[in-house]
Design a protein around this motif. Sequence first.
Motif, mmCIF file in Angstrom:
data_model
loop_
_atom_site.group_PDB
_atom_site.id
_atom_site.type_symbol
_atom_site.label_atom_id
_atom_site.label_comp_id
_atom_site.label_asym_id
_atom_site.label_seq_id
_atom_site.Cartn_x
_atom_site.Cartn_y
_atom_site.Cartn_z
ATOM 1 N N ILE A 99 5.508 6.484 15.390
ATOM 2 C CA ILE A 99 5.526 7.693 14.576
ATOM 3 C C ILE A 99 6.821 7.707 13.770
ATOM 4 N N SER A 100 6.693 7.952 12.475
ATOM 5 C CA SER A 100 7.866 7.897 11.599
ATOM 6 C C SER A 100 7.893 9.097 10.665
ATOM 7 N N ASN A 101 9.125 9.533 10.320
ATOM 8 C CA ASN A 101 9.288 10.599 9.329
ATOM 9 C C ASN A 101 9.690 10.027 7.972
ATOM 10 N N ASN A 103 8.448 7.301 4.665
ATOM 11 C CA ASN A 103 7.278 6.679 4.054
ATOM 12 C C ASN A 103 7.096 5.271 4.626
ATOM 13 N N GLN A 104 5.852 4.960 4.998
ATOM 14 C CA GLN A 104 5.588 3.664 5.619
ATOM 15 C C GLN A 104 4.355 3.016 4.999
ATOM 16 N N THR A 105 4.369 1.686 4.981
ATOM 17 C CA THR A 105 3.215 0.904 4.548
ATOM 18 C C THR A 105 2.802 -0.012 5.687
ATOM 19 N N TYR A 106 1.546 0.094 6.070
ATOM 20 C CA TYR A 106 1.007 -0.742 7.150
ATOM 21 C C TYR A 106 -0.085 -1.639 6.569
ATOM 22 N N PHE A 107 -0.157 -2.866 7.045
ATOM 23 C CA PHE A 107 -1.134 -3.818 6.524
ATOM 24 C C PHE A 107 -2.233 -4.097 7.549
ATOM 25 N N ALA A 108 -3.456 -4.204 7.044
ATOM 26 C CA ALA A 108 -4.593 -4.506 7.926
ATOM 27 C C ALA A 108 -4.470 -5.936 8.459
ATOM 28 N N LYS A 109 -4.821 -6.105 9.705
ATOM 29 C CA LYS A 109 -4.833 -7.445 10.291
ATOM 30 C C LYS A 109 -5.881 -8.293 9.570
ATOM 31 N N PRO A 110 -5.663 -9.602 9.467
ATOM 32 C CA PRO A 110 -6.691 -10.444 8.840
ATOM 33 C C PRO A 110 -7.942 -10.508 9.707
ATOM 34 N N THR A 236 4.101 13.548 6.322
ATOM 35 C CA THR A 236 2.850 13.880 7.013
ATOM 36 C C THR A 236 3.077 13.986 8.515
ATOM 37 N N VAL A 237 2.599 15.084 9.100
ATOM 38 C CA VAL A 237 2.704 15.270 10.550
ATOM 39 C C VAL A 237 1.736 14.317 11.248
ATOM 40 N N LYS A 238 2.244 13.584 12.239
ATOM 41 C CA LYS A 238 1.405 12.650 12.993
ATOM 42 C C LYS A 238 1.350 13.049 14.464
ATOM 43 N N GLU A 239 0.218 12.810 15.062
ATOM 44 C CA GLU A 239 0.061 13.008 16.499
ATOM 45 C C GLU A 239 0.068 11.654 17.197
ATOM 46 N N ALA A 240 0.383 11.641 18.456
ATOM 47 C CA ALA A 240 0.336 10.410 19.248
ATOM 48 C C ALA A 240 -1.129 10.165 19.621
ATOM 49 N N ASP A 241 -1.866 9.625 18.690
ATOM 50 C CA ASP A 241 -3.300 9.466 18.864
ATOM 51 C C ASP A 241 -3.797 8.391 17.886
ATOM 52 N N THR A 242 -5.034 8.008 18.045
ATOM 53 C CA THR A 242 -5.670 7.071 17.120
ATOM 54 C C THR A 242 -6.330 7.862 15.991
ATOM 55 N N TYR A 243 -6.128 7.415 14.765
ATOM 56 C CA TYR A 243 -6.729 8.047 13.593
ATOM 57 C C TYR A 243 -7.793 7.110 13.031
ATOM 58 N N LYS A 244 -8.921 7.689 12.646
ATOM 59 C CA LYS A 244 -10.008 6.870 12.118
ATOM 60 C C LYS A 244 -10.649 7.499 10.883
ATOM 61 N N THR A 245 -11.232 6.644 10.075
ATOM 62 C CA THR A 245 -12.119 7.047 8.986
ATOM 63 C C THR A 245 -13.179 5.961 8.854
#
Length: 260
Positions: A99-101, A103-110, A236-245
């Motif tokens: 969890i970070s306050n 701006n972050q960029t995360y990349f999808a695993k191949p 953005t407020v984040k929870e210690a949880d998995t987020y999905k779409t």
Amino acid sequence: MKSLKLTTLAGALLFSTVIFGSQALAAPEEIPANRDTDAQVKFVEDDAPTDPTDPTNPDPEKPVVPVDPTDPEKPVEPGTNGPLSLDYASILDFGTQLISNKNQTYFAKPQFLKGADGKVDEANPVPNYAQVTDKRGGEKGWALSVKQNGQFKSLKNKKELTGAQITFLNGEAATVSSSKAPSAVKDTFTLGTDGSGIAQNVMAASTGEGFGTWVYRFGDENTMKESIKLDVPGSTVKEADTYKTTLTWTLTDIPENTEE
């Protein structure tokens, strides 16, 4: 007597002329002799699904078994049936993050594939991709689009990951088919998150293009690990949880070929 002999000789000459004349007319054809015969093959459309292929070598003769990164033991759903089919689309996993306050960029695993032993071949990842097969007669054309069905939400409390956006980079088409490549291929696009149903048109083959199996892959062996990114604002407020779409990939016939 002479008259008889003359008459007999004339008859003999006439007979000889008829016989030898007939033989001349019946002379054999020249050698070698020729004769034309037919050969035929008939094609009909194949409604069976097409297996996923390796996006680095999309050869239908060499099918592969992709791995769901969120559940490696879960079988991947088969593609659609029909002579025009959507065979596969990679499931995206952006990993486990702190969890970070900021701006972050995360990349999808191949994308990972299963090896000959049935286990995940972690040593040989491939680019994430979507696969289309056109086995209809001729080159009738088709279009591929994708949309995001709303924002990422936490599984427990359904909290939105406000402002998060998925961007696809380094998109390209690949095939082993001799057909002309799709004329419209998006290199880069960002998905909307409002769930309005507006889809991004990402790859399209016009009439005279796109026969066979095509993959729309993101990156190569050097860039595939940074070709699909998720940008998340630090505010953005984040929870210690998995987020999905979910993403919906849609394959359609081009409008001029759609049957009413």
